[in-house]
Design an enzyme around this catalytic site. Structure first.
Site, PDB file in Angstrom:
ATOM      1  N   CYS A   4       2.558   1.962   3.282  1.00 45.57           N
ATOM      2  CA  CYS A   4       3.701   1.056   3.509  1.00 45.57           C
ATOM      3  C   CYS A   4       4.896   1.536   2.688  1.00 45.57           C
ATOM      4  O   CYS A   4       6.041   1.479   3.147  1.00 45.57           O
ATOM      5  CB  CYS A   4       3.345  -0.368   3.097  1.00 45.57           C
ATOM      6  SG  CYS A   4       1.863  -0.978   3.903  1.00 45.57           S
ATOM      7  N   ASP A  23       0.942  19.526 -37.396  1.00 48.75           N
ATOM      8  CA  ASP A  23       1.916  19.757 -38.456  1.00 48.75           C
ATOM      9  C   ASP A  23       1.370  19.028 -39.687  1.00 48.75           C
ATOM     10  O   ASP A  23       0.693  18.003 -39.544  1.00 48.75           O
ATOM     11  CB  ASP A  23       3.273  19.174 -38.019  1.00 48.75           C
ATOM     12  CG  ASP A  23       4.288  19.203 -39.136  1.00 48.75           C
ATOM     13  OD1 ASP A  23       4.413  20.254 -39.787  1.00 48.75           O
ATOM     14  OD2 ASP A  23       4.940  18.175 -39.375  1.00 48.75           O
ATOM     15  N   CYS A  26       0.829  -1.209   0.000  1.00 51.44           N
ATOM     16  CA  CYS A  26       0.000   0.000   0.000  1.00 51.44           C
ATOM     17  C   CYS A  26       0.865   1.262   0.000  1.00 51.44           C
ATOM     18  O   CYS A  26       2.063   1.193   0.274  1.00 51.44           O
ATOM     19  CB  CYS A  26      -0.947   0.007   1.197  1.00 51.44           C
ATOM     20  SG  CYS A  26      -0.069   0.188   2.767  1.00 51.44           S
TER      21      CYS A  26
END
Length: 703
Positions: free
Chosen positions: A18, A396, A15
């Site tokens: 953690c 372009d 997590c």
């Protein structure tokens, strides 16, 4: 120093909290100067000296395993049901069920009932308590600290059943979060598995199979039909169709011949090839893609930055609210202490910022991984979000909306010679020229099997054309100005020239000093898909599309009208394109520039989002742009915009879900309806909704 930098892969990183704690622990190692932890990619970069044992000790609280990036350490693939934490969760559930059986048979206070619930709490919450209690002693308040306080509090006031259910549901939500992150990270792992780990090399007269790390630039790579190409390189012998879907997202194989570039991780379909290696393994296109995707997943998107800042203040606020709920009613209004302490614990549980913290990174990581699999390289969460907000797109022309390769479109005969003979003469002269228009004539002559005439005395006439002698007669090829100097053009020739130029074509005249034999018109061909893509963008709600070109206004207007762009700006130098992008930003806000990443660099860098065409093999495109379409194809542009919009939408939904469920649960405190059950369901429900909602991005494909 660069040599002190070590990169590692991580397993078991469960997590975000953690990850933050793991990073903090590593910083505490004396010999470590700096550390960067990429949670999305499960990757660790350490500046300074640290052993794998020291790093694993720093992550022992979460069971994190550390592997050097280039190690051959086999990845341990575990079934969801065989992971230790998931097994303990199931055992905890079993004890909880047994506890409830005794609860209904013998009552809540019976020692057997309490024993079953206590076993559920200890088995399911052992690792949670380990971390939570340590944090509590150090006054570090994260989700596990909050849950530990809540469960211990529930046990103290005799709510054993609810304590057991809270432990089980929290463990379940952690397991689901870990599972979702593993799924999201799989996008990078699948990219890393694309290229072979070993290569067959010919050195001198010897053929050997070696690890790709040992392949040198200049080695000759031998590729059999059906094999994957191990390294980037140039074909020096053979021809074959190559499936480049893994790199560019192109579904149709590309035919490669001598001189063509091939990429690591692509599949050789039919012929045998010999390839000269041009890049080391860490510099291959697929290696750059993996690196850029990992960097992108590490970069915090604006919405994630907001959530992180919000959570920083949110957690202490929830703890304060929980404390006030527990003590104010009994102290001020004479409430029952056990009831209000219970409500305070419930507030603590419902206030866990888990769902909020997960709301953005899972969505961002999943979307960027999805895009990479579809041949679109998005270089950060910020660019993903900005793409979802685009109002205007500038293109372009050459090589983006057009093929970038001129082709002969018309041949107007003005003499008694036929088309084949005209092309034979033109080819004989132009084969000496390096001009793109000359190569267009040569290609056309080869296609119609024109005769191979020999020309002598070739002379280039700067800015106008060229001349050469064929069978004793001097021929000229060039623009109308060249022939106007030598002779008077007929009205028929002038009319034809004017008509072709009005269609945006470049007209060349072929003839002698005395007569014009033919007119040859050449034009850069519009890509077949360009018009439908512009149309799709308008349907997606893009307010303004504009084509930027260095061509003359006549040619620009003609091509622009055929493509269906809303505006055309012609006769622009690179600095003019930059000015145009700034003007569009003032008018429309969020503007994208789509170009080839080389001569459009200033405009790409200035636009809100710079999108480069044909990123595969083009270092400039990968470095300059925010997004690279790896295939030389605009088809991916509408997909990228709709993926970005969907990601933005899902992030907003996630944050709304997470906050709304918590607000509703917290409001239940007022009538005293908030139980630990409802609290954990609100917390886990929010986390689960957020994770499942984000996982929908895995399925988003190019249409």
């Amino acid at each position: 120093m660069a040599e002190d930098k070590q990169v590692y892969r991580l397993q078991g990183l469960s997590c975000t909290n953690c990850a933050a704690k793991f990073e903090k622990n590593i910083r505490g190692i004396d010999s470590v100067e700096d550390v960067q932890l990429n949670f999305g990619a499960a990757k660790l970069t350490v500046q300074g000296a640290a052993t794998v044992e020291q790093l694993e000790a720093a992550g022992a609280f979460d069971g994190i395993k550390v592997y050097p990036e280039r190690s051959r350490e086999p990845e341990v693939k575990q079934s969801f049901w065989k992971k230790r934490e998931n097994i303990t969760t199931m055992i905890s559930l079993l004890f909880t069920v047994v506890g409830y059986i005794f609860f209904f048979r013998m009552g809540e206070a019976h020692p057997v009932t309490v024993g079953a619930f206590l076993a559920a709490i200890v088995v399911g919450g052992y690792t949670l308590f380990q971390v939570g209690l340590k944090n509590l002693i150090k006054l570090q308040f994260d989700m596990k600290t909050l849950m530990t306080i809540a469960i211990i509090g529930a046990a103290i006031i005799g709510e054993w059943a609810e304590g057991a259910v809270v432990v089980f549901l929290f463990a379940l939500s952690e397991a689901l979060e870990s599972y979702s992150m593993d799924k999201a990270r799989q996008s990078i792992k699948s990219l890393m598995d694309i290229a072979p780990k070993r290569a067959t090399i010919r050195r001198g007269l010897e053929t050997i199979e070696i690890d790709v790390e040992d392949v040198q630039i200049g080695d000759i790579l031998l590729i059999k039909p059906g094999q994957k190409i191990a390294m980037d390189g140039e074909v020096i012998n053979g021809a074959s169709s190559i499936n480049q879907a893994a790199i560019t997202g192109e579904s149709i194989p590309v035919h490669k011949v001598v001189g063509d570039e091939v990429f690591a991780g692509t599949m050789n379909e039919e012929g045998s090839l010999e390839v000269r290696v041009t890049k080391r393994v860490e510099d291959t296109t697929i290696a750059k893609i993996i690196h850029l995707v990992e960097e992108a997943q590490a970069e915090r998107a604006p919405s994630q930055q907001f959530v992180d800042k919000f959570a920083k203040y949110y957690t202490p606020a929830i703890m304060l609210i929980a404390l006030l709920v527990a003590i104010i009613p009994p102290l001020v209004f004479g409430g029952v202490w056990s009831e209000w302490v219970y409500s305070g614990l419930a507030v603590l549980v419902v206030g866990c910022p888990c769902a909020l913290v997960v709301s953005t990174p899972v969505a961002i990581v999943t979307a960027i991984g999805n895009a990479a699999r579809n041949g679109v390289l998005i270089k950060g969460g910020i660019h993903l979000e900005e793409t979802g907000r685009l109002s205007a797109i500038a293109f372009d022309k050459t090589g983006t909306l057009t093929e970038g390769k001129p082709e002969v479109t018309d041949i107007v005969i003005l003499s008694n010679k036929d088309e084949k003979e005209v092309l034979s003469i033109a080819r004989a002269i132009e084969q000496f020229s390096q001009h793109p228009l000359a190569s267009a004539i040569t290609r056309k002559a080869i296609r119609v099997h024109a005769d191979d005439y020999q020309a002598v005395g070739f002379t280039s006439i700067t800015g106008k054309g060229a001349k050469a002698t064929i069978d004793g007669l001097e021929y000229f090829i060039g623009n109308p100005a060249l022939f106007e100097e030598m002779l008077s053009l007929s009205n028929e020739a002038k009319d034809s020239i004017g008509k072709l130029q009005a269609e945006g074509k470049t007209v060349m005249l072929l003839g002698t000093a005395n007569e014009v034999i033919a007119l040859i018109a050449v034009a850069d061909q519009i890509r077949e898909t360009s018009k439908s893509i512009i149309n799709k963008l308008h349907q997606l709600g893009i307010k303004h599309t504009v084509m930027l070109t260095g061509d003359n206004q006549l040619t620009g207007n003609f091509i622009g009208s055929r493509l269906g762009v809303m505006d055309t700006k012609a006769e622009l130098l690179p600095e003019h394109k930059l000015t145009e992008i700034k003007r569009l930003q003032e008018e429309y806000g969020h503007v994208a520039m789509v170009g080839d990443g080389v001569n459009d660099a200033p405009a790409l860098a200035t636009a809100t989002v710079g999108i480069a065409m044909g990123g595969a093999g083009t270092d400039a495109a990968l470095e300059t742009a925010d997004i690279a379409l790896m295939g030389d194809d605009l088809e991916k542009l509408p997909y990228t915009i709709s993926l970005s919009r969907r990601t933005l939408s899902i992030i907003k939904q996630n944050i709304s879900f997470a906050l709304l469920l918590k607000i509703i649960a917290l409001l239940l405190v007022i009538p005293g309806w908030l139980t630990l059950w409802i609290a954990i369901f609100a917390d886990m429900g929010a986390t689960l909704l957020v994770v499942l909602n984000s996982m929908r991005l895995i399925k988003k494909n190019v249409h």
